[in-house]
Design a protein around this motif. Sequence first.
Motif, mmCIF file in Angstrom:
data_model
loop_
_atom_site.group_PDB
_atom_site.id
_atom_site.type_symbol
_atom_site.label_atom_id
_atom_site.label_comp_id
_atom_site.label_asym_id
_atom_site.label_seq_id
_atom_site.Cartn_x
_atom_site.Cartn_y
_atom_site.Cartn_z
ATOM 1 N N VAL A 6 32.579 -48.751 -24.958
ATOM 2 C CA VAL A 6 33.270 -49.894 -25.552
ATOM 3 C C VAL A 6 33.350 -51.053 -24.551
ATOM 4 O O VAL A 6 33.946 -50.898 -23.477
ATOM 5 N N PRO A 7 32.757 -52.204 -24.894
ATOM 6 C CA PRO A 7 32.971 -53.387 -24.057
ATOM 7 C C PRO A 7 34.336 -53.987 -24.379
ATOM 8 O O PRO A 7 34.709 -54.093 -25.552
ATOM 9 N N ILE A 8 35.095 -54.334 -23.334
ATOM 10 C CA ILE A 8 36.447 -54.841 -23.529
ATOM 11 C C ILE A 8 36.627 -56.108 -22.706
ATOM 12 O O ILE A 8 36.277 -56.154 -21.523
ATOM 13 N N LYS A 9 37.197 -57.133 -23.340
ATOM 14 C CA LYS A 9 37.570 -58.359 -22.637
ATOM 15 C C LYS A 9 38.902 -58.811 -23.217
ATOM 16 O O LYS A 9 38.982 -59.245 -24.365
ATOM 17 N N ILE A 10 39.945 -58.656 -22.427
ATOM 18 C CA ILE A 10 41.296 -58.986 -22.857
ATOM 19 C C ILE A 10 41.900 -59.919 -21.812
ATOM 20 O O ILE A 10 41.939 -59.584 -20.621
ATOM 21 N N SER A 11 42.362 -61.068 -22.251
ATOM 22 C CA SER A 11 42.964 -62.029 -21.319
ATOM 23 C C SER A 11 44.274 -61.483 -20.761
ATOM 24 O O SER A 11 44.891 -60.580 -21.335
ATOM 25 N N GLY A 51 43.350 -60.059 -16.491
ATOM 26 C CA GLY A 51 43.405 -59.208 -17.688
ATOM 27 C C GLY A 51 42.572 -57.959 -17.487
ATOM 28 O O GLY A 51 42.576 -57.365 -16.416
ATOM 29 N N VAL A 52 41.820 -57.574 -18.522
ATOM 30 C CA VAL A 52 40.948 -56.398 -18.464
ATOM 31 C C VAL A 52 39.581 -56.808 -18.976
ATOM 32 O O VAL A 52 39.470 -57.380 -20.063
ATOM 33 N N GLU A 53 38.549 -56.505 -18.198
ATOM 34 C CA GLU A 53 37.200 -56.824 -18.636
ATOM 35 C C GLU A 53 36.237 -55.785 -18.078
ATOM 36 O O GLU A 53 36.331 -55.385 -16.925
ATOM 37 N N GLY A 54 35.330 -55.329 -18.926
ATOM 38 C CA GLY A 54 34.316 -54.377 -18.495
ATOM 39 C C GLY A 54 33.834 -53.539 -19.657
ATOM 40 O O GLY A 54 34.257 -53.709 -20.800
#
Length: 73
Positions: A6-11, A51-54
Amino acid sequence: MSFLVVPIKISRDEYLSWYEGSVKLVSAYSIDGKSVNFPANILRPYITHDGVEGTFAIYFDENNKFKDIKRLE
């Protein structure tokens, strides 16, 4: 044990609402198009100031219950 990538990008601001408890679940799509919901708190080890990204592998047991998460990038 099954898993989804799952690619995730959360500010940072968006994650704060989850961190503070007002939102409990994250909804995302795996790279093969499957919808997945998982507890927001499993991302805590991966929070940065931005945030979270990856891209993450999220592992589930035979009952589709969360078991583990690992960053792939």
